[in-house]
Design a protein around this motif. Structure first.
Motif, PDB file in Angstrom:
ATOM      1  N   VAL A  37      25.531 -31.035  18.305  1.00  0.00           N
ATOM      2  CA  VAL A  37      25.572 -32.333  18.946  1.00  0.00           C
ATOM      3  C   VAL A  37      24.190 -32.672  19.490  1.00  0.00           C
ATOM      4  O   VAL A  37      23.785 -33.840  19.480  1.00  0.00           O
ATOM      5  N   GLU A  38      23.419 -31.647  19.956  1.00  0.00           N
ATOM      6  CA  GLU A  38      22.104 -31.925  20.483  1.00  0.00           C
ATOM      7  C   GLU A  38      21.164 -32.461  19.410  1.00  0.00           C
ATOM      8  O   GLU A  38      20.359 -33.356  19.655  1.00  0.00           O
ATOM      9  N   ASP A  39      21.278 -31.918  18.202  1.00  0.00           N
ATOM     10  CA  ASP A  39      20.449 -32.433  17.104  1.00  0.00           C
ATOM     11  C   ASP A  39      20.814 -33.890  16.791  1.00  0.00           C
ATOM     12  O   ASP A  39      19.942 -34.729  16.538  1.00  0.00           O
ATOM     13  N   LEU A  40      22.108 -34.131  16.820  1.00  0.00           N
ATOM     14  CA  LEU A  40      22.579 -35.500  16.552  1.00  0.00           C
ATOM     15  C   LEU A  40      22.099 -36.452  17.652  1.00  0.00           C
ATOM     16  O   LEU A  40      21.642 -37.567  17.361  1.00  0.00           O
ATOM     17  N   ALA A  41      22.155 -36.062  18.904  1.00  0.00           N
ATOM     18  CA  ALA A  41      21.698 -36.894  20.015  1.00  0.00           C
ATOM     19  C   ALA A  41      20.199 -37.122  19.918  1.00  0.00           C
ATOM     20  O   ALA A  41      19.710 -38.222  20.186  1.00  0.00           O
ATOM     21  N   THR A  42      19.452 -36.093  19.533  1.00  0.00           N
ATOM     22  CA  THR A  42      18.011 -36.223  19.386  1.00  0.00           C
ATOM     23  C   THR A  42      17.677 -37.218  18.272  1.00  0.00           C
ATOM     24  O   THR A  42      16.743 -38.010  18.379  1.00  0.00           O
ATOM     25  N   THR A  43      18.450 -37.200  17.234  1.00  0.00           N
ATOM     26  CA  THR A  43      18.208 -38.126  16.116  1.00  0.00           C
ATOM     27  C   THR A  43      18.634 -39.545  16.480  1.00  0.00           C
ATOM     28  O   THR A  43      17.972 -40.518  16.101  1.00  0.00           O
TER      29      THR A  43
END
Length: 166
Positions: A37-43
């Motif tokens: 989810v953190e990668d998705l939020a960063t993107t």
């Protein structure tokens, strides 16, 4: 080209480039396989910021366009009002000129009547004066009946004698 059209075109070009960038980021997001989810939020964070900036800029551009439209509308209304007032003044002046021409025409009409009357009277006076001045002489014959009878007596007697002889 007016200022409003120029603003609209520049806003449209700017919005198109941002939309293309956002579309490419959204496509990259679809194709990416995120682990967490953190990668998705960063993107998604730059994408959300870009969309918010685009919404703010669109709101500002629309407000600027509305302000310019309002200014242009007020200018147009003012110019139109001034033109209408000018036309009203011109119509009043034309009406005054028409009334003045009508009065002058009426005066001229009476002047022509008076001129025609005076010409007729003057002509009649001249004709009468020349008639009296150049008239033929008056010949008055007066006959003395006794003198005529004495003059015709021998001719009448002679004519009677001849008629008796026949």
């Amino acid at each position: 080209m007016s200022k409003i059209e120029t603003l609209r075109q520049s806003a449209a070009v700017s919005n198109e480039t941002r939309l293309e960038r956002l579309a490419s980021q959204i496509e990259a997001l679809r194709q990416a396989k995120h682990q967490s989810v953190e990668d998705l939020a960063t993107t998604l964070e730059p994408l959300a910021q870009a969309m918010a900036a685009l919404a703010d800029e669109t709101r500002q551009t629309l407000a600027e366009i509305e302000r310019k439209s309002r200014e242009q509308g007020e200018t147009f209304t003012r110019q139109l009002t001034e033109s209408v007032e000018g036309y009203k003044d011109a119509a009043k002046e034309a009406n005054k000129a028409a009334k003045s021409l009508d009065k002058a025409g009426q005066r001229m009409e009476w002047t022509h009547y008076a001129l025609a009357l005076m010409t007729g009277l003057f002509t009649a006076a001249l004709v009468s004066a020349f008639w009296l001045w150049l008239r033929p002489p008056i010949i008055q014959n007066s006959l003395d009946a006794q003198a005529v009878a004495e003059y015709l007596k021998p001719a009448v007697i002679e004519a009677l004698k001849r008629s008796k002889n026949k």
